[in-house]
Design a protein around this motif. Sequence first.
Motif, PDB file in Angstrom:
ATOM      1  N   GLY A 126       0.809  -1.210   0.000  1.00 49.18           N
ATOM      2  CA  GLY A 126       0.000   0.000   0.000  1.00 49.18           C
ATOM      3  C   GLY A 126       0.839   1.255   0.000  1.00 49.18           C
ATOM      4  N   HIS A 134      -7.204  -0.369   3.851  1.00 48.94           N
ATOM      5  CA  HIS A 134      -5.838   0.106   3.609  1.00 48.94           C
ATOM      6  C   HIS A 134      -5.242   0.542   4.935  1.00 48.94           C
ATOM      7  CE1 HIS A 134      -2.744   3.159   2.401  1.00 48.94           C
ATOM      8  NE2 HIS A 134      -2.407   2.143   1.639  1.00 48.94           N
ATOM      9  N   PHE A 161      -2.550  -2.733   1.354  1.00 42.74           N
ATOM     10  CA  PHE A 161      -3.892  -2.732   0.773  1.00 42.74           C
ATOM     11  C   PHE A 161      -4.358  -4.181   0.773  1.00 42.74           C
ATOM     12  CE2 PHE A 161      -6.830  -3.397  -2.667  1.00 42.74           C
ATOM     13  CZ  PHE A 161      -7.621  -2.266  -2.699  1.00 42.74           C
TER      14      PHE A 161
END
Length: 423
Positions: free
Chosen positions: A243, A287, A296
């Motif tokens: 992420g 997230h 994520f």
Amino acid sequence: MTRMTRLDSGLTVVSDEMEHVDSAALGVWVETGVRSEEEGEHGIAHFLEHMAFKGTATRSARSISEAIESVGGEINAATSVETTAYHARILAEDMPLALGILADILTEPAFAPEEVERERNVILQEIGSAEDVPEDRAFDALPEAAFRDQAVGRRILGTRDSVGAVSAEGLRRFFARHYTAGAMTVAAAGKVEHERLVEEVAAAFARVPAGAIPELANARYTGGILADTDDTAECQWILGFEGRAARHDDAIAAHLAAMSMGGGLSSRLFQALREERGLVYDTSAFHWAFADAGVFAVHLATSPDAVEEAVAVVLDELEDAIGTLTEEELARARAQMKAGILMSRESCSARMSQAARQAIVFGRPVPKEERIAEIERVSADDVKRILADVTRSTPTMVAVGPMDAPSADAVVRRFGRTAEPTL
């Protein structure tokens, strides 16, 4: 209005005044968590959080709880990957009492050996409780698989062995190293006057030693597979990707991407997996943003006989969204995120937490108008770009329950990265 002052010692004070309330939330955030633990210290940050309420040089554990509850207040604490928070909820007139207690437990904790032993048993029970819940096991395993062999990926509670090795002397060393003025943020929201709060914090925390936050190794997303295929009645499956860090330019877009995919009953994943096919009883996308890394991920909870089909649907929906996510879907995600920000502002505790996080992450209060504007600037093309980018990273897969050991091959074939080894 949210205001922030940094004392000469390095300690930060941030407040958010709410004139229409008669109460306040007050907390101290210390920039230390499981990520701050050195080799041989796993679980000590959480252990120390427990010990803070077990007595000080001047207060017993019982007197701490009686003092706050005698005025109708509440006091609690929580440890995370990067911070430990100690907070109280009280009437505005009792702020000095709460501040005095928090200052006491964070400057002169006793760490009495007999209390350490008692609390060790409590934490071992907490570990056992988490082990009994398949969903907890899955979410505890996610950072361990995503950040292999790093402190940022460790389970916050520690292990039975590591908790068993914590000593009173070890707690004192960890406390001395990390509980310094430069690592502390005092946050308050509700009926509070900033200038008065600053004066009272300066006096109450005068004994805190000056010192900077110890430098930590950068988090390095690795991806990986962790399977716990014990015989349970349900299956938990999580698919993760790299992420964005909290201060990354795409952090808001990554949050909106997760909300678009699995942030509510109208999201793609909920509709496809539960409403249209009845494959799961729960699913979400989320997230996690840390200081210098992020994850994520998609989660689903289902029965053993539905795992294979449910996983295939997740991959189909992720791949499809990269090309077809609509402005209408993004608008729903935006509305959810904005409503979450604005509705939380009705809560003293939420505003206290937001003020503390903003001071720590961004070094300043972030007005709600600025946050809303950031959300509005994200386009559907931005979200599709983020989805395409994160899914090209090495996958992380966590499986808990009676299913075949997970394979990243299907994910790699779809999105084009090499799978990492199983833990």
